[in-house]
Motif scaffolding. Structure first.
Motif, PDB file in Angstrom:
ATOM      1  N   PHE A  28     -41.989 -71.319  45.440  1.00  0.00           N
ATOM      2  CA  PHE A  28     -42.866 -70.228  45.833  1.00  0.00           C
ATOM      3  C   PHE A  28     -43.843 -69.885  44.720  1.00  0.00           C
ATOM      4  O   PHE A  28     -43.525 -70.025  43.534  1.00  0.00           O
ATOM      5  CB  PHE A  28     -42.044 -68.989  46.202  1.00  0.00           C
ATOM      6  N   LEU A  29     -45.028 -69.415  45.094  1.00  0.00           N
ATOM      7  CA  LEU A  29     -46.013 -68.944  44.120  1.00  0.00           C
ATOM      8  C   LEU A  29     -45.535 -67.636  43.511  1.00  0.00           C
ATOM      9  O   LEU A  29     -44.709 -66.928  44.096  1.00  0.00           O
ATOM     10  CB  LEU A  29     -47.366 -68.714  44.807  1.00  0.00           C
ATOM     11  N   GLN A  30     -46.061 -67.306  42.337  1.00  0.00           N
ATOM     12  CA  GLN A  30     -45.739 -66.035  41.687  1.00  0.00           C
ATOM     13  C   GLN A  30     -46.869 -65.048  41.895  1.00  0.00           C
ATOM     14  O   GLN A  30     -48.045 -65.415  41.921  1.00  0.00           O
ATOM     15  CB  GLN A  30     -45.532 -66.231  40.184  1.00  0.00           C
ATOM     16  N   ASN A  31     -46.503 -63.777  42.048  1.00  0.00           N
ATOM     17  CA  ASN A  31     -47.487 -62.702  42.125  1.00  0.00           C
ATOM     18  C   ASN A  31     -48.039 -62.441  40.726  1.00  0.00           C
ATOM     19  O   ASN A  31     -47.496 -62.922  39.727  1.00  0.00           O
ATOM     20  CB  ASN A  31     -46.840 -61.425  42.679  1.00  0.00           C
ATOM     21  N   GLU A  32     -49.094 -61.654  40.652  1.00  0.00           N
ATOM     22  CA  GLU A  32     -49.705 -61.343  39.358  1.00  0.00           C
ATOM     23  C   GLU A  32     -48.735 -60.652  38.401  1.00  0.00           C
ATOM     24  O   GLU A  32     -48.825 -60.820  37.190  1.00  0.00           O
ATOM     25  CB  GLU A  32     -50.940 -60.460  39.561  1.00  0.00           C
ATOM     26  N   ASP A  33     -47.779 -59.898  38.946  1.00  0.00           N
ATOM     27  CA  ASP A  33     -46.816 -59.196  38.095  1.00  0.00           C
ATOM     28  C   ASP A  33     -45.614 -60.071  37.700  1.00  0.00           C
ATOM     29  O   ASP A  33     -44.678 -59.608  37.058  1.00  0.00           O
ATOM     30  CB  ASP A  33     -46.332 -57.913  38.767  1.00  0.00           C
ATOM     31  N   GLY A  34     -45.644 -61.343  38.099  1.00  0.00           N
ATOM     32  CA  GLY A  34     -44.586 -62.274  37.718  1.00  0.00           C
ATOM     33  C   GLY A  34     -43.453 -62.392  38.720  1.00  0.00           C
ATOM     34  O   GLY A  34     -42.582 -63.238  38.560  1.00  0.00           O
ATOM     35  N   THR A  35     -43.450 -61.559  39.759  1.00  0.00           N
ATOM     36  CA  THR A  35     -42.408 -61.658  40.779  1.00  0.00           C
ATOM     37  C   THR A  35     -42.727 -62.808  41.734  1.00  0.00           C
ATOM     38  O   THR A  35     -43.866 -63.258  41.828  1.00  0.00           O
ATOM     39  CB  THR A  35     -42.291 -60.341  41.578  1.00  0.00           C
ATOM     40  N   VAL A  36     -41.722 -63.276  42.427  1.00  0.00           N
ATOM     41  CA  VAL A  36     -41.887 -64.388  43.353  1.00  0.00           C
ATOM     42  C   VAL A  36     -42.498 -63.879  44.659  1.00  0.00           C
ATOM     43  O   VAL A  36     -42.037 -62.890  45.231  1.00  0.00           O
ATOM     44  CB  VAL A  36     -40.531 -65.070  43.627  1.00  0.00           C
ATOM     45  N   SER A  37     -43.524 -64.567  45.120  1.00  0.00           N
ATOM     46  CA  SER A  37     -44.174 -64.190  46.380  1.00  0.00           C
ATOM     47  C   SER A  37     -43.446 -64.868  47.544  1.00  0.00           C
ATOM     48  O   SER A  37     -42.498 -65.626  47.347  1.00  0.00           O
ATOM     49  CB  SER A  37     -45.641 -64.606  46.375  1.00  0.00           C
ATOM     50  N   THR A  38     -43.913 -64.641  48.749  1.00  0.00           N
ATOM     51  CA  THR A  38     -43.339 -65.287  49.927  1.00  0.00           C
ATOM     52  C   THR A  38     -44.151 -66.524  50.321  1.00  0.00           C
ATOM     53  O   THR A  38     -43.804 -67.208  51.271  1.00  0.00           O
ATOM     54  CB  THR A  38     -43.312 -64.309  51.121  1.00  0.00           C
TER      55      THR A  38
END
Length: 126
Positions: A28-38
């Motif tokens: 999965f791609l990561q969000n800008e804040d470093g969390t995992v996106s969907t």
């Protein structure tokens, strides 16, 4: 030496007959804040390789529809490339190989069937 395009592979000599096993994982791609996106970045599949004598993994971009081939269906990779990732360690570096391809298709087919509804039985309500 740097191989920006990876190592181009002779599919037949390197892998021989390839048989589909299963989807191994989705990355999965990561969000800008470093969390995992969907949003899926790529999918990695397990394939049985006759020439390698073992299971190999190949990563396909998420823009390609999910592959749900029958177990042991003979498949082929489209434009496979081998590359490496190095991880620094106390003693130097560890090197891991990986294989990426543009697509994974049934052997002898020009293009994968992306609509699974083709083989569905008709609705009884209609």
């Amino acid at each position: 030496m740097r191989l920006a395009q990876g190592i181009i592979i002779d599919k037949e000599k390197t892998f021989g007959i390839l048989k589909f096993s299963a989807l191994r994982r989705e990355v999965f791609l990561q969000n800008e804040d470093g969390t995992v996106s969907t949003e899926v970045k790529e999918r990695t599949y397990d394939l049985k390789s006759k020439e390698q004598g073992r299971m190999i993994q190949v990563s396909i971009p998420a823009s390609v529809p999910l592959k749900e081939f029958d177990y042991n269906a003979q498949v082929e990779m489209v434009n496979p490339v081998a590359d490496t990732v190095a991880t620094a360690t106390f003693r130097g570096a560890d090197l891991d190989w990986y294989i990426k391809a543009d697509d994974l298709v049934l052997k002898g087919k020009a293009a994968p069937v992306s609509d699974k509804s083709v083989n569905k039985p008709p609705d009884k309500d209609k």
